[in-house]
Design a protein around this motif. Sequence first.
Motif, PDB file in Angstrom:
ATOM      1  N   ASN A 156     -12.290  -3.108  -3.228  1.00  0.00           N
ATOM      2  CA  ASN A 156     -11.476  -2.971  -4.445  1.00  0.00           C
ATOM      3  C   ASN A 156     -10.715  -4.258  -4.682  1.00  0.00           C
ATOM      4  OD1 ASN A 156      -9.413  -0.297  -2.928  1.00  0.00           O
ATOM      5  ND2 ASN A 156      -9.759  -2.369  -2.237  1.00  0.00           N
ATOM      6  N   LYS A 180      -8.103   8.039  -7.945  1.00  0.00           N
ATOM      7  CA  LYS A 180      -8.333   7.892  -6.503  1.00  0.00           C
ATOM      8  C   LYS A 180      -8.874   9.203  -5.932  1.00  0.00           C
ATOM      9  CE  LYS A 180      -5.597   3.831  -5.564  1.00  0.00           C
ATOM     10  NZ  LYS A 180      -4.347   3.172  -5.261  1.00  0.00           N
ATOM     11  N   SER A 225       0.839  -1.212   0.000  1.00  0.00           N
ATOM     12  CA  SER A 225       0.000   0.000   0.000  1.00  0.00           C
ATOM     13  C   SER A 225       0.873   1.261   0.000  1.00  0.00           C
ATOM     14  CB  SER A 225      -0.908   0.003   1.230  1.00  0.00           C
ATOM     15  OG  SER A 225      -1.510   1.275   1.369  1.00  0.00           O
ATOM     16  N   SER A 226       0.512   2.210  -0.892  1.00  0.00           N
ATOM     17  CA  SER A 226       1.296   3.451  -1.025  1.00  0.00           C
ATOM     18  C   SER A 226       0.754   4.575  -0.151  1.00  0.00           C
ATOM     19  CB  SER A 226       1.234   3.911  -2.482  1.00  0.00           C
ATOM     20  OG  SER A 226      -0.126   4.206  -2.817  1.00  0.00           O
ATOM     21  N   GLY A 227      -0.521   4.449   0.232  1.00  0.00           N
ATOM     22  CA  GLY A 227      -1.161   5.539   0.978  1.00  0.00           C
ATOM     23  C   GLY A 227      -1.930   6.504   0.092  1.00  0.00           C
ATOM     24  N   LYS A 238     -17.795  -9.436   4.737  1.00  0.00           N
ATOM     25  CA  LYS A 238     -16.931  -8.644   5.621  1.00  0.00           C
ATOM     26  C   LYS A 238     -17.691  -7.421   6.162  1.00  0.00           C
ATOM     27  CE  LYS A 238     -12.307  -8.778   4.553  1.00  0.00           C
ATOM     28  NZ  LYS A 238     -11.104  -8.409   3.787  1.00  0.00           N
ATOM     29  N   PRO A 281      -3.619  -5.884  16.522  1.00  0.00           N
ATOM     30  CA  PRO A 281      -4.957  -5.443  16.912  1.00  0.00           C
ATOM     31  C   PRO A 281      -5.798  -5.105  15.677  1.00  0.00           C
ATOM     32  CG  PRO A 281      -3.316  -3.728  17.338  1.00  0.00           C
ATOM     33  CD  PRO A 281      -2.571  -4.951  16.915  1.00  0.00           C
ATOM     34  N   ALA A 297      -6.206   2.152   5.320  1.00  0.00           N
ATOM     35  CA  ALA A 297      -4.865   1.556   5.469  1.00  0.00           C
ATOM     36  C   ALA A 297      -4.930   0.045   5.254  1.00  0.00           C
ATOM     37  CB  ALA A 297      -4.330   1.841   6.870  1.00  0.00           C
ATOM     38  N   PHE A 339     -11.186   3.756   7.154  1.00  0.00           N
ATOM     39  CA  PHE A 339     -10.029   2.860   7.297  1.00  0.00           C
ATOM     40  C   PHE A 339      -9.541   2.425   5.915  1.00  0.00           C
ATOM     41  CE2 PHE A 339     -12.311   2.798  11.239  1.00  0.00           C
ATOM     42  CZ  PHE A 339     -11.299   2.869  12.181  1.00  0.00           C
ATOM     43  N   GLY A 365      -0.772   1.345  -5.064  1.00  0.00           N
ATOM     44  CA  GLY A 365       0.132   2.308  -5.708  1.00  0.00           C
ATOM     45  C   GLY A 365      -0.402   2.934  -6.982  1.00  0.00           C
TER      46      GLY A 365
HETATM   47  O1  PMT Z   1      -2.617   2.834  -0.475  1.00  0.00           O
HETATM   48  P1  PMT Z   1      -2.885   2.571  -1.949  1.00  0.00           P
HETATM   49  O2  PMT Z   1      -1.638   2.102  -2.683  1.00  0.00           O
HETATM   50  O3  PMT Z   1      -3.553   3.743  -2.623  1.00  0.00           O
HETATM   51  O4  PMT Z   1      -3.903   1.346  -2.036  1.00  0.00           O
HETATM   52  C1  PMT Z   1      -5.196   1.482  -1.519  1.00  0.00           C
HETATM   53  C2  PMT Z   1      -5.672   0.206  -0.794  1.00  0.00           C
HETATM   54  C3  PMT Z   1      -5.774  -0.943  -1.760  1.00  0.00           C
HETATM   55  C4  PMT Z   1      -4.698  -0.149   0.344  1.00  0.00           C
HETATM   56  C5  PMT Z   1      -7.071   0.578  -0.165  1.00  0.00           C
HETATM   57  O5  PMT Z   1      -7.955   0.935  -1.197  1.00  0.00           O
HETATM   58  C6  PMT Z   1      -7.652  -0.593   0.629  1.00  0.00           C
HETATM   59  O6  PMT Z   1      -8.289  -1.472   0.128  1.00  0.00           O
HETATM   60  N1  PMT Z   1      -7.402  -0.567   1.970  1.00  0.00           N
HETATM   61  C7  PMT Z   1      -7.802  -1.652   2.926  1.00  0.00           C
HETATM   62  C8  PMT Z   1      -6.819  -2.771   2.830  1.00  0.00           C
HETATM   63  C9  PMT Z   1      -7.101  -3.878   3.829  1.00  0.00           C
HETATM   64  O7  PMT Z   1      -6.335  -4.028   4.735  1.00  0.00           O
HETATM   65  O8  PMT Z   1      -8.219  -4.538   3.653  1.00  0.00           O
HETATM   66  P2  PMT Z   1      -8.669  -5.756   4.633  1.00  0.00           P
HETATM   67  O9  PMT Z   1      -9.775  -6.394   3.903  1.00  0.00           O
HETATM   68  O10 PMT Z   1      -7.508  -6.596   5.007  1.00  0.00           O
HETATM   69  O11 PMT Z   1      -9.179  -5.045   5.954  1.00  0.00           O
HETATM   70  C10 PMT Z   1     -10.548  -4.663   6.117  1.00  0.00           C
HETATM   71  C11 PMT Z   1     -10.634  -3.353   6.849  1.00  0.00           C
HETATM   72  O12 PMT Z   1     -10.162  -3.500   8.211  1.00  0.00           O
HETATM   73  C12 PMT Z   1      -9.807  -2.239   6.253  1.00  0.00           C
HETATM   74  O13 PMT Z   1     -10.578  -1.061   6.339  1.00  0.00           O
HETATM   75  C13 PMT Z   1      -8.574  -2.182   7.130  1.00  0.00           C
HETATM   76  O14 PMT Z   1      -8.022  -0.854   7.184  1.00  0.00           O
HETATM   77  C14 PMT Z   1      -9.133  -2.584   8.500  1.00  0.00           C
HETATM   78  N2  PMT Z   1      -8.167  -3.299   9.354  1.00  0.00           N
HETATM   79  C15 PMT Z   1      -7.631  -4.495   8.960  1.00  0.00           C
HETATM   80  C16 PMT Z   1      -6.782  -5.168   9.809  1.00  0.00           C
HETATM   81  C17 PMT Z   1      -6.457  -4.606  11.077  1.00  0.00           C
HETATM   82  N3  PMT Z   1      -5.627  -5.220  11.888  1.00  0.00           N
HETATM   83  N4  PMT Z   1      -7.003  -3.445  11.423  1.00  0.00           N
HETATM   84  C18 PMT Z   1      -7.849  -2.768  10.595  1.00  0.00           C
HETATM   85  O15 PMT Z   1      -8.323  -1.675  10.942  1.00  0.00           O
END
Ligand code: PMT
Length: 392
Positions: A340, A373, A207-209, A328, A297, A267, A265, A350
Amino acid sequence: MLNGRRVLLAVTGGVAAYKSAFLARRLVEAGVDLEVILTDSATEFIGTQTFAAITGRQPHRSLFEDESVSPHTELARWSDAVVVAPATAATIARIANGVSSDLLTATLLATEAPVLLAPAMHTEMWEHVATRRNIETLVEDGYRLVGPETGELAGGDIGVGRVSEPEQIIEALEALFDQSGGGRRLVVTAGGTREPIDPVRFLGNRSSGKMGHAIADEAARRGFHTTLVTTSDLPALPSVKVVRVETAAEMQSAVLEEEADVAVFAAAVADFRPAEVFGEKVARADGMSSITLQSTPDILASVVGRQNRPFVVGFAAETGGVERAIEKARAKKVDLLVYNNVSEPGSSFGSDTNEVVIIDSGGQTDPWPLMSKREVARKLVDLILTTIDPQG
Ligand code: PMT
């Protein structure tokens, strides 16, 4: 929204300058208090008297001919917003480099008002690496752009570079004044966490942010008090409070410290971290055949579980269909989930673009087309606002 606003319209030297007369007329009709700057080359294309007749005031022409001793600082302080239309390649280059060689560029250096640029030039000039670089700089510096559009250009050529129509410029100007965030507090996470193995190695992700930073900038522009908790070095608008972190645990403490009305969220948080972190760099000779992991966490879950929880928007980075993300959204009890597919080139880590599906708390899906984005951030902030305050 525009009635009574003080807008400075700067017209630079391109064929499209004639369209700015229509724009000026529309702005006056909308009740805008309008001042006009005409650059020297603009007057090769359109006369000062045209704008004098439309606005009832003489356009400003020079740093030295104006009655004021300091016209650039006076105009800079007076303006609620500045519109540069058309914005030629030469003007864009000067602004991007902080040159203040004439009334327009000096005013732009001196103003704190938001600035909207409506570029107009031939396709080759728009696509030139120097113009791309200048535009990138301007966007990073917080300038807003409208257009250019694709269509007929000077000399009968067809391509991208045509100035936006007055209606489109007015719509973009209205968006500059949109403060519908109304001082609400929004926290957004961005970037990929890094979980240390030893002082030089970590477990991380790609992830680039970019997605999270775009959301933070958009929220700040729309009047949210915005905190960005990020692992990324990308810039953010000056009005965004930025908290730089590295690990999931640091991200969680920074997020939980913020009182928020909305939490987004974006990240990519590591789900696991090494159970043991070595104090010294592990030497190759010492070997490391396995790493024992423990869970990090779940930051989102810790916010959802709070009393008086904020409006929560999660993201789901998947490599398959939307079904897992719908599940989810339900399991994580979010108000909105943004799916996404990061295995698609246009939606990957990125990339500058994203193609998302919005999932609401009832599991209803709304697919959005591929867009930048920045545009996803704009639409997402719109959606958050209309969901939390349907009356607007
Ligand atoms: O940063 P970029 O390069 O622009 O890319 C963007 C992205 C692809 C990172 C972004 O669009 C994205 O999808 N972010 C969420 C990535 C992710 O961790 O997805 P997940 O399905 O694993 O997690 C589900 C949600 O729980 C997310 O909102 C995540 O931030 C949150 N989470 C997950 C794990 C954790 N320990 N704590 C959390 O808060």
